[in-house]
Scaffold this motif. Structure first.
Motif, PDB file in Angstrom:
ATOM      1  N   GLU A  44       0.861  -1.192   0.000  1.00  0.00           N
ATOM      2  CA  GLU A  44       0.000   0.000   0.000  1.00  0.00           C
ATOM      3  C   GLU A  44       0.893   1.237   0.000  1.00  0.00           C
ATOM      4  N   LEU A  45       0.633   2.117  -0.951  1.00  0.00           N
ATOM      5  CA  LEU A  45       1.363   3.377  -1.022  1.00  0.00           C
ATOM      6  C   LEU A  45       0.454   4.427  -1.648  1.00  0.00           C
ATOM      7  N   MET A  46       0.440   5.597  -1.041  1.00  0.00           N
ATOM      8  CA  MET A  46      -0.426   6.678  -1.493  1.00  0.00           C
ATOM      9  C   MET A  46       0.392   7.959  -1.539  1.00  0.00           C
ATOM     10  N   TYR A  47       0.101   8.781  -2.547  1.00  0.00           N
ATOM     11  CA  TYR A  47       0.679  10.115  -2.648  1.00  0.00           C
ATOM     12  C   TYR A  47      -0.390  11.083  -2.157  1.00  0.00           C
ATOM     13  N   ALA A  48      -0.225  11.583  -0.938  1.00  0.00           N
ATOM     14  CA  ALA A  48      -1.224  12.453  -0.310  1.00  0.00           C
ATOM     15  C   ALA A  48      -0.815  13.909  -0.464  1.00  0.00           C
ATOM     16  N   VAL A  49      -1.712  14.716  -1.013  1.00  0.00           N
ATOM     17  CA  VAL A  49      -1.426  16.122  -1.313  1.00  0.00           C
ATOM     18  C   VAL A  49      -2.361  17.009  -0.503  1.00  0.00           C
ATOM     19  N   ASN A  50      -1.800  17.946   0.230  1.00  0.00           N
ATOM     20  CA  ASN A  50      -2.575  18.977   0.893  1.00  0.00           C
ATOM     21  C   ASN A  50      -2.448  20.239   0.051  1.00  0.00           C
ATOM     22  N   ALA A  51      -3.477  20.511  -0.767  1.00  0.00           N
ATOM     23  CA  ALA A  51      -3.415  21.628  -1.698  1.00  0.00           C
ATOM     24  C   ALA A  51      -3.401  22.970  -0.988  1.00  0.00           C
ATOM     25  N   ASP A  52      -3.961  23.054   0.220  1.00  0.00           N
ATOM     26  CA  ASP A  52      -3.972  24.322   0.967  1.00  0.00           C
ATOM     27  C   ASP A  52      -2.575  24.705   1.431  1.00  0.00           C
ATOM     28  N   GLN A  53      -1.839  23.719   1.921  1.00  0.00           N
ATOM     29  CA  GLN A  53      -0.493  23.980   2.439  1.00  0.00           C
ATOM     30  C   GLN A  53       0.592  23.770   1.398  1.00  0.00           C
ATOM     31  N   GLU A  54       0.192  23.254   0.233  1.00  0.00           N
ATOM     32  CA  GLU A  54       1.139  22.921  -0.840  1.00  0.00           C
ATOM     33  C   GLU A  54       2.234  21.983  -0.312  1.00  0.00           C
ATOM     34  N   LYS A  55       1.758  20.921   0.335  1.00  0.00           N
ATOM     35  CA  LYS A  55       2.654  19.885   0.841  1.00  0.00           C
ATOM     36  C   LYS A  55       2.196  18.529   0.321  1.00  0.00           C
ATOM     37  N   ALA A  56       3.131  17.596   0.225  1.00  0.00           N
ATOM     38  CA  ALA A  56       2.816  16.250  -0.241  1.00  0.00           C
ATOM     39  C   ALA A  56       3.529  15.228   0.637  1.00  0.00           C
ATOM     40  N   TYR A  57       2.920  14.041   0.728  1.00  0.00           N
ATOM     41  CA  TYR A  57       3.450  12.989   1.594  1.00  0.00           C
ATOM     42  C   TYR A  57       3.276  11.634   0.909  1.00  0.00           C
TER      43      TYR A  57
ATOM     44  N   GLY B  47      -8.285  -1.061  -1.582  1.00  0.00           N
ATOM     45  CA  GLY B  47      -8.496   0.000  -0.597  1.00  0.00           C
ATOM     46  C   GLY B  47      -8.286   1.378  -1.173  1.00  0.00           C
ATOM     47  N   SER B  48      -8.898   2.340  -0.535  1.00  0.00           N
ATOM     48  CA  SER B  48      -8.859   3.712  -1.038  1.00  0.00           C
ATOM     49  C   SER B  48      -7.518   4.391  -0.806  1.00  0.00           C
ATOM     50  N   THR B  49      -6.666   3.810   0.041  1.00  0.00           N
ATOM     51  CA  THR B  49      -5.354   4.408   0.295  1.00  0.00           C
ATOM     52  C   THR B  49      -4.239   3.647  -0.402  1.00  0.00           C
ATOM     53  N   SER B  50      -4.567   2.812  -1.378  1.00  0.00           N
ATOM     54  CA  SER B  50      -3.571   2.015  -2.087  1.00  0.00           C
ATOM     55  C   SER B  50      -3.513   2.429  -3.558  1.00  0.00           C
ATOM     56  N   ASN B  51      -2.287   2.718  -4.031  1.00  0.00           N
ATOM     57  CA  ASN B  51      -2.066   3.064  -5.436  1.00  0.00           C
ATOM     58  C   ASN B  51      -2.954   4.236  -5.865  1.00  0.00           C
ATOM     59  N   THR B  52      -2.998   5.268  -5.032  1.00  0.00           N
ATOM     60  CA  THR B  52      -3.832   6.431  -5.335  1.00  0.00           C
ATOM     61  C   THR B  52      -3.090   7.731  -5.045  1.00  0.00           C
ATOM     62  N   ILE B  53      -3.510   8.763  -5.755  1.00  0.00           N
ATOM     63  CA  ILE B  53      -3.165  10.136  -5.409  1.00  0.00           C
ATOM     64  C   ILE B  53      -4.392  10.723  -4.718  1.00  0.00           C
ATOM     65  N   GLN B  54      -4.218  11.230  -3.513  1.00  0.00           N
ATOM     66  CA  GLN B  54      -5.334  11.829  -2.786  1.00  0.00           C
ATOM     67  C   GLN B  54      -5.026  13.298  -2.539  1.00  0.00           C
ATOM     68  N   VAL B  55      -5.976  14.128  -2.911  1.00  0.00           N
ATOM     69  CA  VAL B  55      -5.789  15.574  -2.826  1.00  0.00           C
ATOM     70  C   VAL B  55      -6.855  16.159  -1.908  1.00  0.00           C
ATOM     71  N   VAL B  56      -6.415  16.899  -0.893  1.00  0.00           N
ATOM     72  CA  VAL B  56      -7.328  17.537   0.047  1.00  0.00           C
ATOM     73  C   VAL B  56      -7.288  19.042  -0.164  1.00  0.00           C
TER      74      VAL B  56
END
Length: 417
Positions: A235-248, A402-411
Motif C-alpha cells: 500500500e502506497l499513497m501520494y497524499a497532497v494537501n493543496a492548501d499547504q502545498e505539501k505532499a506525503y 483499498g482507497s489508500t492504495s495506489n492512489t493520489i489523494q488531494v485535500v
C-alpha cells in the motif's frame, strides 16, 4: 424430558451434570484464550500476513486445521480422564445444557442464526431419550449405541463444519474466535465418541488433536512466504494537501515492506491529518516533493434564511480525473443535509461518492445563522505520480485493495461567509 428420563432410569447424575457444565464452560474459555495466543504467535512469526485484508494470507485454510487441533486438544485434556471417573452421559447432559443456553442467547441476539443449533441439539436429545427409555447402554449394546453416536454426530458435522472453515476464511486472524467457537460446539457430541477412543487407547484422542495442530502449522509454514505466485499486498499513497502545498508518501499497513519502505523512511506510525483535516489517522508517512494536482471546486448556488435557519444549496464539482471523493463538513455548523438530520455525536459529517457524475453533486444544507460555512474535499485518483516512482515495484508485490492504495489523494478546503 431428557433429564427426567435420564434421572428416572438412573443414567444421569445431577452432580456429574454440574461437572459437565463446568468442564464445558472451562473448555470454551480456555480455547478462546489459546486463540489469542495463537493469533499473536502467528502474526509475530509472519508479520506480512497483516498486509492482507483480515490478515488473510493465501495459506489461511491450513490454519483451520490448527484451530481444530487446539480446540480438540483442550477438549481431550479436560474430558479424557474424567470420562472414566464420572458418568459420561451425565457429562454430556451438562454440556448440552450449556449448548442450550447458547442457543437461547443466540435466539435473542441473532434470531435468524439460531436455526443452526436446533436440529443437532433436538436430534441428540431425542436419541438419548430413546436410549434411556429402551435401556440401551454402551456396555450392553456397544454396536447399537455406537451407531446412535455416529448418527448424533452427523448432523452437527454436516451443518457446522462449513461454518468453522468459512468464518476463519472471512475473519481470519482479525477475529479467529468466531471459528473457534463453532469448534467448541462439537464438544458435547464428542464426549460419547471419546469414550470409544479411550477403549482403544487413552492417549489416542490427544494424539489425533496434536497431529491436526502440528500438521496445520507445518503446512501453513511451507506456504507462508510470498513470491510471484503468492504476491505480497502493498500500500502506497501520494497524499497532497493543496492548501499547504505539501505532499506525503503514506500507508496504513501495519508494517512497511521492502518496496514502500524505500519511499517512507519512518520509525513508527503516527497520527496523520493530511487526508481528513477534522480527524487524524494512524499511518506511516513522510513528506516528499510537492506536485500540484488538479482539484475540484465547491460553489454556493443559493443562500437564504427561513424560520430562523440558513438554507444553503452547494454544488460540488470534482476534477475530471477523480474516481471518488469525500466531502467533509464540521457537524457544529449543520443541522440537516438533504432534509436528513446530521449526527451530532461526531466532530464532522463525511459523505463519500464513488464514480461521481461529471456534472457534480448538489446538496441542500441547513446551517446556523452565525456560522461560517466550511468544507474539505478529499479526491482520489488511481495511480501514483510516475515522475516520482524512483523504485520500481518488484513482480512479487502487488497493490492491495483499498482507497489508500495506489492512489493520489488531494485535500482542499473551502470557506464561505
Amino acid at each position: 424430558i431428557f433429564i427426567y428420563f435420564g434421572v428416572k432410569k438412573k443414567r444421569l447424575k445431577i452432580p456429574h451434570m454440574l461437572v459437565g457444565c463446568a468442564l464445558y464452560m472451562a473448555a470454551i474459555i480456555l480455547t478462546l484464550g489459546l486463540m489469542w495466543v495463537f493469533q499473536w504467535g502467528v502474526l509475530k512469526a509472519y508479520p506480512h500476513y497483516t498486509n492482507f485484508y483480515s490478515s488473510n494470507f493465501y495459506n489461511v485454510g491450513y490454519y483451520v486445521l490448527a484451530i481444530v487441533g487446539i480446540a480438540l486438544t483442550v477438549f481431550t485434556l479436560l474430558f479424557s480422564r474424567l470420562i472414566e471417573k464420572f458418568s459420561f452421559e451425565s457429562l454430556l447432559a451438562g454440556a448440552l445444557l450449556i449448548t442450550l443456553s447458547l442457543l437461547i442467547v443466540m435466539k435473542i441476539f441473532v434470531p435468524t442464526g439460531a436455526y443452526i443449533f436446533y436440529a443437532p441439539l433436538l436430534f441428540a436429545l431425542s436419541t438419548y431419550i430413546y436410549f434411556f427409555v429402551k435401556d440401551i447402554k454402551f456396555k450392553k449394546k456397544p454396536f447399537l449405541y455406537g451407531m446412535g453416536q455416529i448418527a448424533v454426530l452427523i448432523l452437527p458435522l454436516g451443518m457446522w463444519i462449513l461454518f468453522v472453515y468459512t468464518l476463519f476464511i472471512v475473519f481470519s486472524f482479525i477475529i479467529p474466535y468466531a471459528s473457534a467457537i463453532f469448534v467448541t460446539l462439537f464438544f458435547p457430541f464428542l464426549i460419547p465418541f471419546h469414550r470409544y477412543l479411550n477403549e482403544i487407547n487413552k492417549n489416542l484422542g490427544l494424539a489425533i488433536s496434536t497431529f491436526l495442530l502440528v500438521l496445520g502449522l507445518f503446512l501453513a509454514h511451507l506456504s507462508s512466504s510470498y513470491n510471484e505466485e503468492r504476491p505480497l499486498d502493498t500500500e502506497l499513497m501520494y497524499a497532497v494537501n493543496a492548501d499547504q502545498e505539501k505532499a506525503y508518501w503514506a500507508s496504513e499497513h501495519r508494517f512497511l515492506d521492502e518496496w514502500n519502505s524505500q519511499y517512507i523512511n519512518a520509525e513508527a506510525r503516527e497520527l496523520f491529518d493530511g487526508l481528513e483535516p477534522f480527524r487524524a489517522r494512524d499511518m506511516w508517512f513522510e513528506e516528499t516533493e510537492y506536485l500540484e494536482q488538479e482539484t475540484g471546486t465547491i460553489e454556493i448556488i443559493s443562500d437564504s434564511v427561513a424560520s430562523n435557519e440558513r438554507h444553503v444549496t452547494v454544488h460540488i464539482l470534482p476534477s475530471e480525473s477523480t474516481n471518488s471523493f469525500d466531502l467533509l463538513i464540521p457537524t457544529s455548523q449543520l443541522t440537516h443535509i438533504n432534509d436528513r438530520p446530521t449526527n451530532e455525536g461526531r466532530s464532522f459529517n463525511g459523505l463519500r461518492y464513488h464514480a461521481p457524475d461529471s456534472n457534480g453533486v448538489k446538496l441542500n444544507l441547513i446551517v446556523g445563522l452565525e456560522e461560517e460555512l466550511s468544507f474539505s474535499i478529499s479526491e482520489r485518483k488511481l495511480g501514483l505520480p510516475a515522475e516520482f516512482m524512483a523504485h520500481p515495484k518488484p513482480s512479487f508485490i502487488i497493490h492491495g485493495p483499498g482507497s489508500t492504495s495506489n492512489t493520489i489523494q488531494v485535500v482542499k478546503s473551502f470557506s464561505f461567509d
